[in-house]
Design a protein around this motif. Structure first.
Motif, PDB file in Angstrom:
ATOM      1  N   ILE B  33       9.227  81.033  67.661  1.00 34.28           N
ATOM      2  CA  ILE B  33      10.236  81.364  66.665  1.00 34.28           C
ATOM      3  C   ILE B  33       9.938  82.781  66.190  1.00 34.28           C
ATOM      4  N   HIS B  34      10.911  83.653  66.413  1.00 35.78           N
ATOM      5  CA  HIS B  34      10.750  85.055  66.046  1.00 35.78           C
ATOM      6  C   HIS B  34      11.697  85.383  64.908  1.00 35.78           C
ATOM      7  N   TRP B  35      11.267  86.264  64.034  1.00 36.10           N
ATOM      8  CA  TRP B  35      12.139  86.819  63.000  1.00 36.10           C
ATOM      9  C   TRP B  35      12.114  88.342  63.106  1.00 36.10           C
ATOM     10  N   TYR B  36      13.317  88.889  63.121  1.00 36.61           N
ATOM     11  CA  TYR B  36      13.496  90.335  63.088  1.00 36.61           C
ATOM     12  C   TYR B  36      14.418  90.647  61.915  1.00 36.61           C
ATOM     13  N   ARG B  37      14.403  91.895  61.486  1.00 34.94           N
ATOM     14  CA  ARG B  37      15.366  92.311  60.473  1.00 34.94           C
ATOM     15  C   ARG B  37      15.927  93.668  60.848  1.00 34.94           C
ATOM     16  N   GLN B  38      17.128  93.927  60.358  1.00 34.90           N
ATOM     17  CA  GLN B  38      17.790  95.184  60.656  1.00 34.90           C
ATOM     18  C   GLN B  38      18.247  95.819  59.349  1.00 34.90           C
TER      19      GLN B  38
END
Lengths: 114, 108
Positions: B33-38
């Motif tokens: 499970i990956h989390w990225y933000r922009q």
């Protein structure tokens, strides 16, 4: 260590013109990717290269070609630009290691096709 | 198909904790499970990832349900700089697929 760099930052084309978006990474990553992002949308994968010498289509490859020039560089070419290709284009590279690899993104190229 | 479900938007007060939920009910045993933000006008950036147990780093914490069908990204004290779109991604040995994410607004 610059990470992932993209050129140009901005570009305006007329319908039918061609251009190449350049991407380079200095992290010695095997995998590289091209995504596009339309307003209010998530990123969609255009093409990717799992390793030097290989390329594969993503979700939206039509109208694009790619070249993995060497381990560092992965370019995206629009042969005959169309207004539907107006978008922000992001290049990314990924650490090796399979499912837990981290992707690093460039700052993007904002392309407008008139 | 992003294969995860997130709320379209959330709001938080500055310096309050924020819990961003994500459902991934069809996750396989080997998917991370990956989390990225922009942030506005930038490319996505990595936040955190995990497989089974909870994870902490300098940016956030990731709480993963015991059955792995859901997870929560925790920002311990939201700042104005945390206003961004947050993407929850199931990561296998294939390119990451980004959905529309959750747009987090932080109110001063």
């Amino acid at each position: 260590n610059a990470g992932v760099t993209q050129t140009p930052k901005f570009q305006v084309l007329k319908t039918g013109q061609s251009m190449t978006l350049q991407c380079a990474q200095d992290m010695n990553h095997n995998s590289m990717y091209w995504y596009r992002q339309d307003p209010g949308m998530g990123l969609r994968l255009i093409y990717y290269s799992a390793s030097e010498g290989t390329t594969d289509k993503g979700e939206v490859p039509n109208g694009y070609n790619v070249s993995r020039l060497n381990k560092r560089e992965f370019s995206l070419r629009l042969e005959s630009a169309a207004p539907s290709q107006t978008s922000v284009y992001f290049c990314a590279s990924r650490t090796s290691g399979g499912a837990y690899g981290t992707q690093y993104f460039g700052p993007g190229t904002r392309l407008t096709v008139l | 198909d992003a294969k995860t479900t997130q709320p379209n938007s959330m709001e938080s007060n500055e310096e309050e904790p924020v819990h961003l939920p994500c459902n991934h009910s069809t996750i396989s045993g080997t998917d991370y499970i990956h989390w990225y933000r922009q942030l506005p006008s930038q490319g996505p950036e990595y936040v955190i990832h995990g497989l089974t147990s909870n994870v902490n780093n300098r940016m956030a914490s990731l709480a993963i349900a015991e059955d792995r069908k859901s997870s929560t990204l925790i920002l311990h004290r939201a700042t104005l700089r945390d206003a961004a779109v947050y993407y929850c991604i199931r990561g296998g040995n294939t390119p990451l697929v980004f959905g529309k994410g959750t747009r987090l607004s932080v109110i001063a």
